[in-house]
Design a protein around this motif. Structure first.
Motif: not given
Length: 284
Positions: A24-37
């Motif tokens: 889960g080191g990528g993430q969906m598009p969004g304004d914040t960074v994801g937990n995995g990234r």
């Protein structure tokens, strides 16, 4: 990486020489960074070679590129964790390319379409959710631990599974998706304990980081899509359940908690459920 914790010249939370797989080191598009990234970036900043695993290979590669821009070392692996064979392939590839696995973070979750009024969903959607949220964690824990137990020394590896207080409390604002998200996280909690017991003698540790209201891309997206909240309403709903007067935590706070669990400083901790929730799960 000395474990002489009293040394004044010791570097805290040093992951140098370790290979850390972030599922889960990528993430969906969004304004914040994801937990995995965020976790992947922080692990790399502390010296780890990071393997960013994601269903979206382009997103995983974005994480790798960010790590490289920081001067770190990383590579991306594509995998669909709803499939057992893909979970196995992750660790086969890492062992072939890096020769070892020292840390694994399972930071994956999905919320398939769910009918809140009738408390129901399509069987295919339910099965997919369970396969990603729970069975994927089971197989990644199993295959990661099998790699770690080959490492020398008394402490051979650390597994960190991202869970949620949705597995404890059934409230809007806490239990996004209800099924199979919360059910999957309940299973993940138990899988972590089973892994900790099974591989303790080999020096492998497994702990759960149970997240509460985190300002993440997934949390924001699903709160808006599933409940129809505006971004401002999402903050309000989550803030209502937090005991501490600080609103939601950032994903960087998730990453720092994961860093502790990955590092040697936590080598005497296994089978634990650590809540990062601002006190939201406290009895009221």
């Amino acid at each position: 990486m000395t474990t002489d914790f009293a040394r004044k010249d010791r570097t805290a939370f040093d992951l140098s020489g370790k290979v850390v797989v972030v599922v889960g080191g990528g993430q969906m598009p969004g304004d914040t960074v994801g937990n995995g990234r965020a976790t992947a970036l922080l692990a790399a900043r502390h010296g780890a070679e990071v393997v960013a695993v994601d269903l979206n290979l382009a997103s995983a590669q974005e994480t790798v590129d960010l790590i490289a821009a920081d001067g770190g070392k990383a590579y991306a692996v594509h995998a669909d964790v709803s499939k057992k064979e893909d979970c196995q392939r992750i660790f086969d590839e890492v062992m072939e390319r890096s020769g070892r696995v020292d840390g694994m973070v399972y930071s994956v979750a999905v919320n398939p379409p769910f009918d809140f009024e009738n408390n129901s969903m399509e069987t295919e959607a339910f099965n997919y959710g369970i396969n990603v949220n729970m069975l994927g964690a089971y197989y990644c824990n199993l295959y990661a631990a099998a790699c770690m137990e080959k490492n020398p020394g008394p402490s051979t590896g650390s597994i960190v599974n991202f869970s949620s207080i949705a597995s404890l409390k059934n409230e809007i604002g806490l239990n996004i998706g209800i099924m199979p998200y919360a059910l999957g996280k309940c299973g993940l909690n138990y899988i972590t304990e089973l892994t900790a017991v099974q591989f303790a003698a080999a020096g492998v540790r497994a702990n759960t980081l149970m997240l509460g209201p985190i300002d993440s891309t997934l949390g924001n997206h699903d709160s808006q899509e599933l409940f129809g909240h505006t971004p401002e309403e999402v903050d309000e709903v989550y803030s209502e359940v937090v005991k501490l007067k600080m609103g939601r935590a950032s994903t960087w706070e998730t990453a720092y908690a994961a860093l502790y669990l990955l590092a040697d400083e936590s080598r005497f901790m296994t089978g634990q459920q650590i809540r990062l929730d601002g006190g939201a799960a406290l009895v009221r």
